[in-house]
Design a protein around this motif. Structure first.
Motif, short mmCIF file in Angstrom:
data_model
loop_
_atom_site.label_atom_id
_atom_site.label_comp_id
_atom_site.label_asym_id
_atom_site.label_seq_id
_atom_site.Cartn_x
_atom_site.Cartn_y
_atom_site.Cartn_z
N ASP A 116 0.82 -1.22 0.00
CA ASP A 116 0.00 0.00 0.00
C ASP A 116 0.85 1.26 0.00
N LEU A 117 2.06 1.16 0.55
CA LEU A 117 2.97 2.31 0.59
C LEU A 117 3.83 2.41 -0.68
N HIS A 118 3.60 1.49 -1.63
CA HIS A 118 4.31 1.49 -2.92
C HIS A 118 5.82 1.39 -2.73
N GLU A 119 6.22 0.43 -1.92
CA GLU A 119 7.65 0.15 -1.73
C GLU A 119 7.89 -1.29 -2.18
N PRO A 120 8.05 -1.52 -3.49
CA PRO A 120 8.09 -2.89 -4.03
C PRO A 120 9.22 -3.75 -3.49
N ASP A 121 10.40 -3.18 -3.29
CA ASP A 121 11.53 -3.98 -2.79
C ASP A 121 11.25 -4.48 -1.37
N LYS A 122 10.77 -3.59 -0.53
CA LYS A 122 10.46 -3.99 0.85
C LYS A 122 9.24 -4.92 0.88
N GLU A 123 8.31 -4.69 -0.03
CA GLU A 123 7.15 -5.59 -0.12
C GLU A 123 7.60 -7.00 -0.48
N ALA A 124 8.51 -7.11 -1.46
CA ALA A 124 9.00 -8.43 -1.87
C ALA A 124 9.73 -9.12 -0.73
N ALA A 125 10.56 -8.38 0.00
CA ALA A 125 11.29 -8.97 1.13
C ALA A 125 10.33 -9.42 2.22
N ALA A 126 9.29 -8.62 2.47
CA ALA A 126 8.30 -8.98 3.49
C ALA A 126 7.50 -10.20 3.07
N ILE A 127 7.19 -10.30 1.79
CA ILE A 127 6.46 -11.47 1.28
C ILE A 127 7.30 -12.73 1.44
N ARG A 128 8.58 -12.63 1.10
CA ARG A 128 9.46 -13.81 1.25
C ARG A 128 9.50 -14.27 2.70
N GLU A 129 9.60 -13.33 3.61
CA GLU A 129 9.64 -13.70 5.03
C GLU A 129 8.31 -14.29 5.47
N TRP A 130 7.23 -13.76 4.95
CA TRP A 130 5.89 -14.28 5.26
C TRP A 130 5.79 -15.75 4.85
N VAL A 131 6.28 -16.06 3.66
CA VAL A 131 6.23 -17.44 3.17
C VAL A 131 7.17 -18.34 3.97
N GLU A 132 8.39 -17.86 4.21
CA GLU A 132 9.41 -18.70 4.85
C GLU A 132 9.10 -19.00 6.31
N ARG A 133 8.47 -18.06 7.01
CA ARG A 133 8.26 -18.23 8.45
C ARG A 133 6.94 -18.92 8.80
N THR A 134 6.12 -19.21 7.81
CA THR A 134 4.83 -19.82 8.10
C THR A 134 4.74 -21.23 7.52
N GLN A 135 3.78 -21.98 8.01
CA GLN A 135 3.51 -23.33 7.53
C GLN A 135 2.00 -23.54 7.49
N GLY A 136 1.60 -24.59 6.80
CA GLY A 136 0.18 -24.95 6.79
C GLY A 136 -0.68 -23.86 6.19
N GLU A 137 -1.82 -23.61 6.81
CA GLU A 137 -2.79 -22.66 6.28
C GLU A 137 -2.24 -21.24 6.18
N PRO A 138 -1.47 -20.73 7.17
CA PRO A 138 -0.90 -19.39 7.01
C PRO A 138 0.02 -19.27 5.80
N GLN A 139 0.82 -20.31 5.53
CA GLN A 139 1.67 -20.27 4.34
C GLN A 139 0.83 -20.32 3.07
N ARG A 140 -0.21 -21.12 3.11
CA ARG A 140 -1.09 -21.20 1.95
C ARG A 140 -1.72 -19.83 1.67
N GLU A 141 -2.08 -19.12 2.73
CA GLU A 141 -2.64 -17.78 2.56
C GLU A 141 -1.63 -16.84 1.91
N SER A 142 -0.36 -16.97 2.31
CA SER A 142 0.67 -16.11 1.72
C SER A 142 0.84 -16.39 0.23
N LEU A 143 0.80 -17.66 -0.16
CA LEU A 143 0.94 -18.00 -1.57
C LEU A 143 -0.28 -17.57 -2.38
N ALA A 144 -1.46 -17.67 -1.77
CA ALA A 144 -2.67 -17.21 -2.45
C ALA A 144 -2.60 -15.70 -2.68
#
Length: 369
Positions: free
Chosen positions: A242-270
């Motif tokens: 929402d703040l239009h910071e694509p590099d930080k958004e990408a890094a945050a998304i990677r961490e979201w995927v890497e740190r979660t499992q199961g349904e939370p990880q599935r939500e990140s991929l969706a």
């Protein structure tokens, strides 16, 4: 998605058992004597059955009102099985305390009631909501922790002033023992951490009504204490977008995927799929996740991102996997993918594997590796 409120199954089951026991006792008043706990002849089975029997309607109503009030709080925020564990363990601790106090008395009536069990549930709920204020008078609210301390003090005074077992009155020591065990279990089950997360998530709800910057600051504060919290990881990634910071958004998304499992990880991929943000993940990570979600539509989406994106070391394997995935549902597309695999990657192990599995077409003359 359903907006229906969750049902506190364990709480309702415990209330149902207490009500059923009350009906049975009304039909046969001797049940309290037969299945209550006698300190003079202790019995493990009766220690358990006594947790669902009550002396009278007022005793039953008081306990069930408290159970109905605090049971769902524990069940929804600490998982259902923990509520059942706290109820039984605290109740048995209360029975044990009664036995220690009453065994030397000349006469002690049978102990009945869920008060010790519910005291343990109250202790657990107190750690979950200790900072919450409860209105006790117009324009006056007291914290849950203060009210609980007052209750504990009253039980302590009652225990010291009354020989309750001999008099057959409220078993103060049972209440205190149940409360203590509930408190211990709350720490063992990490209730303070659950309380911290609940408060943090409530703050995120408020910040989402303000601005992405406010959400980001709150999410970062939560992650400083709870680095793998799925809610904070999600809201931080969305806030960067929402703040239009694509590099930080990408890094945050990677961490979201890497740190979660199961349904939370599935939500990140969706989220990545719906917003077409596959570039946030390295091709190797997408290939690994595609294998993990191969029975899911997300697995197909991950493979598509590898096939349609820029050339990468995982593309040949993705062509084969996607072709096999689509073989029954879309044979024309599957054939096209295998053809591309043969034409562009005839020297790749993925094509050799396709040949071993009997897939067509075979490589054409002059195909490039």
């Amino acid at each position: 998605m359903s907006n229906r409120a969750p049902v506190p199954v364990v709480t309702l089951s415990l209330i149902g058992l207490n009500l059923a026991a009350a009906v049975a006792t009304t039909l046969d008043p001797t049940l309290a004597d037969r299945y209550g706990f006698w300190a003079v002849r202790p019995d493990g089975f009766r220690a358990f059955t006594s947790l669902f029997l009550h002396a009278n309607l007022l005793h039953l109503a008081g306990n069930l009102v408290f159970l109905a009030a605090v049971g769902p709080l524990v069940e929804f925020h600490a998982r259902a099985w923990r509520l059942g564990t706290v109820y039984i363990a605290s109740g048995l601790a209360g029975v044990g305390a009664h036995y220690v106090v009453a065994r030397s008395l000349e006469f002690s009536p049978p102990l009945v009631g869920a008060s010790g069990a519910i005291a343990g549930v109250v202790a657990y709920a107190t750690l979950l909501y200790m900072g919450m204020k409860v209105p006790v008078a117009p324009k006056l609210g007291l914290k849950v922790s203060v009210l609980t301390l007052v209750w504990v003090a009253m039980q302590g005074v009652g225990a010291l002033m009354a020989n309750n077992a001999e008099a057959g009155s409220t078993a103060y020591w049972s209440h205190l023992a149940g409360f203590f065990v509930g408190l211990v279990l709350a720490f063992l089950f990490r209730a303070p951490k659950q309380a911290s997360l609940r408060i943090g998530h409530e703050a995120l709800d408020r910040m989402n009504q303000r601005s992405p910057a406010a959400v980001l600051a709150t999410a970062e504060a939560i992650l400083a204490k709870h680095p793998a919290d799925p809610r904070a990881l999600r809201d931080r990634a969305i806030a960067y977008g929402d703040l239009h910071e694509p590099d930080k958004e990408a890094a945050a998304i990677r961490e979201w995927v890497e740190r979660t499992q199961g349904e939370p990880q599935r939500e990140s991929l969706a989220y990545i799929r719906d917003h077409r943000l596959w570039q946030a993940l390295e091709p190797l990570d997408r290939a690994r996740l595609a294998h993990a979600y191969q029975e899911d539509s997300l697995g197909e989406a991950l493979l598509e991102s590898l096939v349609k994106g820029p050339d990468n070391p995982q593309r040949a394997d993705a062509l084969l996997s996607l072709a096999e995935c689509l073989s029954d549902r879309d044979p024309v597309r599957s054939h096209a993918l295998l053809t591309e695999l043969a034409e562009k990657y005839s020297g790749h192990g993925a094509f050799q594997l396709a040949q071993q599995r009997g897939h067509w077409p075979l490589p054409k003359s002059g195909a490039k590796s």
